[in-house]
Each structure stands twice: as structure tokens, then as C-alpha cells.
Design a protein around this motif. Sequence first.
Motif, PDB file in Angstrom:
ATOM      1  N   ASP A 179      -2.001  -5.834   1.342  1.00 38.16           N
ATOM      2  CA  ASP A 179      -0.818  -6.050   2.168  1.00 38.16           C
ATOM      3  C   ASP A 179       0.393  -5.473   1.440  1.00 38.16           C
ATOM      4  OD1 ASP A 179       0.817  -6.970   4.196  1.00 38.16           O
ATOM      5  OD2 ASP A 179       0.993  -8.980   3.335  1.00 38.16           O
ATOM      6  N   TYR A 180       0.948  -4.375   1.966  1.00 41.22           N
ATOM      7  CA  TYR A 180       2.116  -3.731   1.363  1.00 41.22           C
ATOM      8  C   TYR A 180       3.394  -4.292   1.964  1.00 41.22           C
ATOM      9  CZ  TYR A 180      -1.047  -0.310  -0.621  1.00 41.22           C
ATOM     10  OH  TYR A 180      -2.044   0.293  -1.321  1.00 41.22           O
ATOM     11  N   TYR A 226       2.653  -5.009  -3.346  1.00 43.27           N
ATOM     12  CA  TYR A 226       1.489  -5.331  -2.547  1.00 43.27           C
ATOM     13  C   TYR A 226       0.877  -6.633  -3.017  1.00 43.27           C
ATOM     14  CZ  TYR A 226      -1.638  -3.784  -6.298  1.00 43.27           C
ATOM     15  OH  TYR A 226      -2.298  -3.655  -7.481  1.00 43.27           O
ATOM     16  N   ARG A 274       2.151 -10.581  -7.226  1.00 43.68           N
ATOM     17  CA  ARG A 274       2.377  -9.271  -6.614  1.00 43.68           C
ATOM     18  C   ARG A 274       2.443  -8.212  -7.697  1.00 43.68           C
ATOM     19  NH1 ARG A 274       6.783 -10.927  -2.225  1.00 43.68           N
ATOM     20  NH2 ARG A 274       5.314 -11.698  -0.691  1.00 43.68           N
ATOM     21  N   VAL A 314       3.509  -0.977  -6.502  1.00 46.65           N
ATOM     22  CA  VAL A 314       2.569  -0.082  -5.840  1.00 46.65           C
ATOM     23  C   VAL A 314       1.803   0.794  -6.824  1.00 46.65           C
ATOM     24  CG1 VAL A 314       2.426   1.897  -4.289  1.00 46.65           C
ATOM     25  CG2 VAL A 314       3.761  -0.088  -3.651  1.00 46.65           C
TER      26      VAL A 314
END
Length: 115
Positions: free
Chosen positions: A12-13, A22, A53, A56
Motif C-alpha cells: 500500500d503506497y 509504503y 512504514r 519507497v
Amino acid sequence: RVDATVLSKKVDYKHAANGYHYSLKVEYKYLFESKEYVNDKVFLMELMGGRYRYKVNRPADKIIEDLGENVKIYVYPEMPSESVLFCSGIGWYIFVMLIGFILLLYCLVTLINML
């Protein structure tokens, strides 16, 4: 540790102020003491109510790719409905608490010596 079956998995970005982040979304089911459970907690921090988290540039897709259909998970024996997929990193929390305790003692000793 118990065996679990992965039901779904995705990355999930999310857009954040300092770039994209993400989180891993993995749903799995497992059997503990003859009872079946379903959970979606991936990291230990989530079990404690936080969020985990990565930026990226971390290999989120690689982590998801490497997850097979069957995985080992960690179950909290006193509350078997609570489990996590990855339990690494607990050493870091212990280390931080230890450093905090040492700094607290140092400050107290310094304060006592000033009086």
C-alpha cells in the motif's frame, strides 16, 4: 511460532510530506490450540498499536514477492488472536529502553552531586 497460510498480500503506497511511503498488507490464517484465527498484523510495532512504514526505496515488492503461500508467524500465547508475521527489531526497542534508563540514572546522579 506456528504455520500460517497467506490469504492476501499487497503493498500500500501512500503520499507523505517527505515522499512516498509504503506499508505491507498481508492477511493470513493460522491454527493455534485447535482454533483457527485470521490476522493482518505484519510487524511487532503494529501489535503495540503503532505503524511500520518504509520509504519507497526499500524493497517492499521484494518482501511481498518472497512471502510464499505458507509462512511462519509469531503468536502471543496468552492472547492467540494476536500475532505478527515479522518479529525482528525487538532488540532495538530493548536497546533504546536500556539507553534511556542509563541516561536517567546519569542525570539523577549528576543532579544529586550538584546539590
